[in-house]
Scaffold this motif. Structure first.
Motif, mmCIF file in Angstrom:
data_model
loop_
_atom_site.group_PDB
_atom_site.id
_atom_site.type_symbol
_atom_site.label_atom_id
_atom_site.label_comp_id
_atom_site.label_asym_id
_atom_site.label_seq_id
_atom_site.Cartn_x
_atom_site.Cartn_y
_atom_site.Cartn_z
ATOM 1 N N PHE A 44 0.867 4.163 -2.813
ATOM 2 C CA PHE A 44 0.672 5.563 -2.435
ATOM 3 C C PHE A 44 1.770 6.450 -3.023
ATOM 4 O O PHE A 44 1.504 7.562 -3.507
ATOM 5 C CB PHE A 44 0.640 5.687 -0.919
ATOM 6 N N SER A 62 0.833 -1.206 0.000
ATOM 7 C CA SER A 62 0.000 0.000 0.000
ATOM 8 C C SER A 62 0.866 1.254 0.000
ATOM 9 O O SER A 62 0.516 2.260 -0.625
ATOM 10 C CB SER A 62 -0.930 -0.002 1.210
ATOM 11 N N ASN A 116 -6.648 -3.900 0.712
ATOM 12 C CA ASN A 116 -5.963 -3.262 1.831
ATOM 13 C C ASN A 116 -7.030 -2.813 2.827
ATOM 14 O O ASN A 116 -7.672 -1.781 2.630
ATOM 15 C CB ASN A 116 -5.149 -2.060 1.336
ATOM 16 N N THR A 129 -11.972 -1.080 2.991
ATOM 17 C CA THR A 129 -11.971 -0.910 4.445
ATOM 18 C C THR A 129 -13.282 -1.294 5.120
ATOM 19 O O THR A 129 -13.320 -1.435 6.337
ATOM 20 C CB THR A 129 -11.641 0.551 4.809
ATOM 21 N N VAL A 164 -12.174 2.999 -1.206
ATOM 22 C CA VAL A 164 -12.076 3.052 0.252
ATOM 23 C C VAL A 164 -13.161 2.189 0.888
ATOM 24 O O VAL A 164 -12.895 1.402 1.803
ATOM 25 C CB VAL A 164 -12.177 4.510 0.750
ATOM 26 N N ALA A 174 -0.293 3.290 5.910
ATOM 27 C CA ALA A 174 0.676 3.040 4.836
ATOM 28 C C ALA A 174 2.015 3.719 5.094
ATOM 29 O O ALA A 174 3.038 3.313 4.522
ATOM 30 C CB ALA A 174 0.107 3.515 3.492
ATOM 31 N N THR A 203 -2.447 6.859 -3.916
ATOM 32 C CA THR A 203 -3.501 6.172 -3.167
ATOM 33 C C THR A 203 -2.978 4.818 -2.719
ATOM 34 O O THR A 203 -2.228 4.162 -3.455
ATOM 35 C CB THR A 203 -4.764 5.966 -4.028
ATOM 36 N N PRO A 204 -3.323 4.370 -1.520
ATOM 37 C CA PRO A 204 -2.857 3.056 -1.051
ATOM 38 C C PRO A 204 -3.742 1.895 -1.498
ATOM 39 O O PRO A 204 -3.544 0.768 -1.053
ATOM 40 C CB PRO A 204 -2.892 3.205 0.477
ATOM 41 N N TYR A 205 -4.717 2.166 -2.372
ATOM 42 C CA TYR A 205 -5.666 1.133 -2.787
ATOM 43 C C TYR A 205 -5.569 0.864 -4.282
ATOM 44 O O TYR A 205 -5.359 1.785 -5.085
ATOM 45 C CB TYR A 205 -7.097 1.557 -2.427
ATOM 46 N N PRO A 241 -5.723 4.884 5.121
ATOM 47 C CA PRO A 241 -4.507 5.352 4.420
ATOM 48 C C PRO A 241 -3.318 5.662 5.318
ATOM 49 O O PRO A 241 -2.172 5.430 4.926
ATOM 50 C CB PRO A 241 -5.002 6.600 3.682
ATOM 51 N N ASP A 297 -6.603 11.190 5.702
ATOM 52 C CA ASP A 297 -7.319 10.210 4.882
ATOM 53 C C ASP A 297 -8.304 10.849 3.907
ATOM 54 O O ASP A 297 -8.706 10.219 2.925
ATOM 55 C CB ASP A 297 -8.093 9.229 5.775
ATOM 56 N N VAL A 305 -7.722 10.855 -0.024
ATOM 57 C CA VAL A 305 -7.908 9.541 -0.668
ATOM 58 C C VAL A 305 -9.387 9.206 -0.753
ATOM 59 O O VAL A 305 -9.860 8.685 -1.772
ATOM 60 C CB VAL A 305 -7.147 8.452 0.117
#
Length: 322
Positions: A76, A72, A99, A262, A258, A106, A81-83, A103, A247, A250
């Motif tokens: 990023f 992730s 993930n 999540t 998201v 990460a 973005t971590p997704y 965020p 967050d 994102v």
């Protein structure tokens, strides 16, 4: 010994085999005179935490959450973005494409994403650093004598050493929650500042994992019942500002991703199911029969309603009660 002998999870089993000897030596050392307990703590800290963590980081072994955090962080840095995008998730067959973390978590994978693998870039090292600093700060704020010694005792215990050596993503969240509650303890000196700082600590935890949000709700009720609505408003503003700032971008850019990563994935409502398993009641109920999954979700909601009712009917009025 039991973890090393009976666990079917390779990182957990490795930790058990590495830690069994040091814990045995520590048990004997604890009986050896006045200095025995301190020797036991040192042996446990080195043999059950430092050595296993270093070995696993060097050899690239660990629970899947470690690689999820690293991946992730790479996403990023390169994509903002971590997704994964919705197309990549829709066509994937690997559950670890998801993930489930917010965020902010990460950031612990950024050193590995920038500089490659190794002990100093492993997320577990930085999980541990935040835990140690946060927990020692909690003890110091709570008036506990020798906070660093007691932090070492707790860190050397299997309760912390086991999850930190193998995964550890919950520990910085736990430490920040403890630190936030310690800052919210009644104080005659600059109470508003302590409330704001407590809100920032709780907000950082909430920006990392959704599991911190219930703790934030308890803290808000504590401050409202003890210090009034204005103080609770200060806490709410400070706490909510952090995840919004960290967050929020994102969430605005990828709201569907998201929600899918999540919320839907942890609840088992996506095409690919989470491989997480345990002997706890929720998992056993979900696996027992076809509607068991919905029953488990309903029980979680009922538990949440029960806690909410207790907060309304009998709100906590000090940090211990919270």
């Amino acid at each position: 010994c039991a973890v090393g002998l009976f666990s079917t999870n390779p990182p957990e089993r490795l930790w058990g085999m590495l830690a069994a000897g040091p814990y045995g030596v520590a048990a004997i050392a604890a009986l050896a005179g006045r200095r025995g307990p301190r020797i036991a703590v040192a042996v446990s800290l080195a043999g059950a935490l430092i050595v296993p963590l270093a070995w696993m980081a060097w050899s690239g072994r660990g629970q899947p959450e470690v690689s999820v955090v690293i991946h992730s962080a790479g996403l990023f840095l390169h994509q903002g973005t971590p997704y994964q995008g919705t197309h990549a998730v829709a066509t994937a067959h690997n559950p670890y494409v998801y993930n489930p973390y917010l965020p902010a978590l990460a950031v612990f994978g950024v050193p590995h994403a920038l500089f490659g693998g190794g002990l100093l870039t492993d997320p577990r090292l930085w999980f541990g650093v935040v835990f140690v600093l946060g927990f020692a700060g909690t003890l110091a704020l709570s008036g506990v004598s020798r906070p660093w010694l007691w932090t070492a005792v707790v860190s050397a215990s299997p309760v912390i050493a086991f999850p930190l050596a193998t995964g550890g993503d919950d520990l910085p969240v736990l430490a920040l929650i403890c630190l936030g509650l310690a800052l919210l303890r009644a104080s005659q000196t600059r109470p508003t500042l302590r409330i704001v700082l407590g809100g920032v600590a709780l907000g950082l935890a909430a920006a990392m994992k959704a599991t911190a949000w219930p703790a934030l709700a308890v803290a808000l009720i504590l401050v409202a019942s003890r210090d009034g609505k204005r103080a609770a408003a200060w806490l709410a503003c400070a706490a909510i500002a952090v995840p919004i700032a960290v967050d929020g971008p994102v969430l605005i850019a990828q709201p569907a991703a998201v929600v899918s990563n999540t919320i839907l994935f942890p609840l088992g409502l996506t095409k690919i199911k989470s491989p997480a398993a345990s002997f706890l009641p929720g998992h056993l109920i979900a696996e027992a029969w076809e509607p068991g999954h919905l029953v488990a979700i309903a029980l979680v909601l009922l538990a949440g309603l029960g806690v909410a009712a207790s907060l309304v009917l009998r709100p906590p009025r000090d940090a211990r009660a919270a």
